[in-house]
Design a protein around this motif. Sequence first.
Motif, short mmCIF file in Angstrom:
data_model
loop_
_atom_site.label_atom_id
_atom_site.label_comp_id
_atom_site.label_asym_id
_atom_site.label_seq_id
_atom_site.Cartn_x
_atom_site.Cartn_y
_atom_site.Cartn_z
N LYS A 393 -5.53 3.10 3.17
CA LYS A 393 -5.58 1.32 3.23
C LYS A 393 -6.00 0.92 1.66
O LYS A 393 -4.90 0.12 0.78
CB LYS A 393 -5.65 0.58 4.34
CG LYS A 393 -5.45 -1.06 4.15
CD LYS A 393 -6.10 -1.28 5.17
CE LYS A 393 -5.44 -2.89 5.21
NZ LYS A 393 -5.63 -4.05 5.86
N ASP A 411 -2.45 -0.93 8.41
CA ASP A 411 -3.41 -1.92 9.04
C ASP A 411 -2.94 -1.77 10.86
O ASP A 411 -3.51 -1.87 11.13
CB ASP A 411 -2.55 -3.04 8.80
CG ASP A 411 -3.33 -3.11 7.26
OD1 ASP A 411 -4.67 -2.72 7.41
OD2 ASP A 411 -2.94 -4.71 6.78
N LYS A 415 -5.99 -0.77 13.49
CA LYS A 415 -5.62 -1.52 14.10
C LYS A 415 -6.12 -1.30 16.10
O LYS A 415 -6.60 -1.44 16.57
CB LYS A 415 -4.99 -3.14 14.69
CG LYS A 415 -5.13 -4.36 15.13
CD LYS A 415 -4.25 -5.13 15.38
CE LYS A 415 -4.36 -5.95 15.69
NZ LYS A 415 -3.30 -7.28 16.29
#
Length: 792
Positions: A393, A411, A415
Amino acid sequence: MEQRVNASDELDLHLLFFKLRARWPLFLVSLVLAGAAAWLYLQTKAPVYDFRATMLLGNQSSGSKRAQELLNLLEVKDRGIKLEDEVGLISSAGMVRQAVQRLPEFQVSYYAAPANWLNKLRLLQIRERPAGSVPFRIVPDLAAAQLSGVRVQVQPLAGGRYRVTAKAKQGQLTSLPTGELVREVLGVDVDQTVQAGQPLQHPLLSLTIQPEPGVPADPKERYYFVLNDLGSVAGDYQGRLQVRSVDHESRIIELTTKGTVPAKEKQFLDTLMSVFIAEDLREKNLTGQKTVAFLDSEIKKLSQARQQSAAALSTFRATRGVVDVNAQSSAGIQQAAGLELERSRLTSQRSYYQNLLGQLRADHAVTAAAAAGVQDGVLSSLILQLADLSNQKAGLVVNASVNNPLVTVLDERIKTTKASLEQNLSSMIRNMDIQLADMGGQLGRVRADMSRMPENERELAVLKGKSDFNDKNYNFLVEKRAEAAITLATNSTDKKVIDAAAMNGDGPSAPKPMFVGLMAVLAGLLGPLGLALLLDKANRRIQSKEDLVRVTDIPMLGVVAHGSKAERQDMLRNPKGPIAESFRSIRVNLQYLSAGLDKKVLGVTSSVPGEGKSFCAVNLAVELAHSGRRVALVETDLRRPTVAGYFDMDADAPGLAAYLSNQQPLGMCLRATSVPNLDVLICGPIPPNPTELLESPRMAGLLEQLRQEYDYVLLDTPPVGYVSEYFVLLCYLDANIYVVRQNYTDRSYITQINELYAEGKIKHVYMVINDMHFNKTYEYRYKKQAYAYGYS
C-alpha cells in the motif's frame, strides 16, 4: 562331821569291788541271760546287706549348651538346680514311687521259715527271699482290692494244689498299683485250697498261684507271701535310702540302702538312677518342646505383623504416590524450575502479544520484524502478510491516489488481515492466560508436594522400619526355631551312672556276731552293776560304822557278829565264837569308856522292834557275868517280852509286872539262871498298864535295891520310837546302849536319838550294830577270820 562325810563320798574302788563281789550270782545270771538273748537275736535277726551306687549330676544347667544359649538370647531366667535340690529330688517320695512302679515284682514279698523249735510257738526265724527262690509265684489281680501287709501262708499239696491260709486281728484292703486304702478289715481269716494256675477268688484275696519251675518244695520249710501296695513299698525304700555328696564341691552323689534281699536292693538302686536320668531327660525335652512351641507362636505372630506392615507400606506408597523419596524430591525441584521457566516464557510471550495487539489497535504499522518473536506459525504468517500488504500500500500510495482501486483492495485486505491478526492475538492471549493459570496451579501443586515431602519421608521411614524389623525378627526366629528343633532332636542328659549298685563288703553288715557278743557281755556286766549301784544308793538302811558316822555323832561301842540260830542258842552255854567275842569286845569297850564313873544301871534300847535289843541285853549281861561281876537283868519291855525264852523260863511265871503291881515279893520274881552271877527279872504276864507300873515308886525302889546288891543292872527297855516307857526309865539309867541292826534299821530312825543327844536330854549313850555280816561289810571283812583264828 562334814569332813568325814566328804571323805566317805570319795570313790573307793576296793569298796566298790567288795560290794559287787557279794552280788556275783546276779552278774552270773545277767551274763547268762544276755548271752541267751544275743544268741536268740542272732538266730532270729535276718542278715542285712548294704548296697552303694554313685552317679554324676553334671552341671547345674537344664538342657544342652545350645538350648542354654537360646534361652539366654530369649532372656529366659537361669533354671539351674543346686546340688542339694537334686539330692532332695532323687530321694523324694515321687521319684522313689516312680522307681517302685517300674518294679512290679516288688508287689509280692516271699518268705520261708524252717520248721524248728524257734518257730513252734511263734514265728521268730523267718527270712525274706527273692522271687524265683520259692516253689511258687504269686500273680495278683491288680484290678481288685487286695489284703496287704498280712503274712499269708502257702502250703504246697499233692496234685499241684496249694492251701492258702492267713489269720490276723486286722488288715487293710488296698489297691496295689496306687496304694489307695479301700477299707480296714478286722478278724482276717483265710483258708482256701486252689489249683495251680487257677484264680483264687476270695473277698480279701484275688490272685493266681503258679509253680516256679526248677524249685521243689522243701518239707522242712514253711512258705509265706505278703502283698505290698505301692505306698508302703515306696515309703519303706524311701526311709532306707540315703543320698549324699561324696565331697563338698563335687557333683558326684552316693546312694546307699540296706535290706535283707540283695537282689531287690540292687534292682531298686539301679532302677532309681535310671528313672532319675530318664526324668531329667524328659524335663529337658519338655523345656526344648516348650521352646519350640514358643518360637512357633512368636513366628506366627511375627508373620501376621510382617504381612500387615508390608500391606501398610504398599498402601502408603499407592495413596501418596511415593516410591523413591530422593528421586521424587529431585524430580519435583526440576519440575518446579521447568514450570517457572515455562511460565516466564509464556508471560513474556503474552506481553509481546499484548503489545503487538495494542499496536494493531493503535493503528501502528506492523513490520515483518514483529514476527521474529512469534512462535505460532499462523500468527507469524498473518504478521508477515500484514507487513507485506502495508508495504504494497505504501508503494501504491506513492504513485497512485487514494481512490485507486488497488489501494482500496489493499486497504480491504489489510483490514481483513488486521482483523484476523487481532482476533488471533486475542485468542493467543486468552490461551496464554489459561496456560499461565494452569501453570500456576501446577507450580502450586509441585510446591505443595515438595513441602509435604519430609512428612511422607518420615511416615515412609516408620513403615519401612516396622517392615524391616518384622522381617529381621521373623528371619531370626525362623533360624532359632530350626536350631531348637535340632537341639531337641539331639538332646541328651548330663547325668550318668558312675558305679552301678553293688554290695558293700563280702557279706551282711548286720548283725555282726562279735559286736552282738560284745554288747551282750557289756549288758550282762553293766546291767547288774547299775542295779547294784542303784540298790546301794537307794538303800536307806544302816550297813556299817561308816553309815552311822554319816548320820550321828554318838560314839560307837562295837558290833555284834551275825550267827546262825544254833550259834545264838548255844551262846549261853558256850561262850566262844564270833558272837561271844563281839559281846566281849563290847564289854571291854564299855568298861573302858565308863572307867572312873559309876555306871551301874545300863539301859539297852533301839528304834523299833526287831533290831535285837533284847538279844544284846541278854548276851551283854551274860558276858558281864562271865567276867566275874554280879549282874541283874531286868526286862522292862512290858509290851513285847522275850527274855524268858533265852533262859528256858516260863514266860507266865511272876515277874516285874507282878512285883510292881504288888502281887508278888521280889524274891518270888527275881530268879537265878544257869549262868553264874546272873539273875533275871522277867516281865511275866503282860500287864494292861505298863506305863503306870514303870512310873510307880516301887520301880524306883527296885532299881535302888538292885543297884546296891549287884555290880551291874541291865534294863531291857522298850524301843525309843514306839512307846513312851523309855523316857520314864531314862532318869534311872547311868548309861544307854542304843542297838541298830545291819540292813534293817533305817537311817531316819536315828533322828530321835540324835535330837535327844544334841539337846542334852540323854547322856552317856553308845551305839551297837547288831547282826553284822562280816563277809558282806567292807570295813569288817577280815573280822570273821580273826575270830576264827582266836578260837580255832
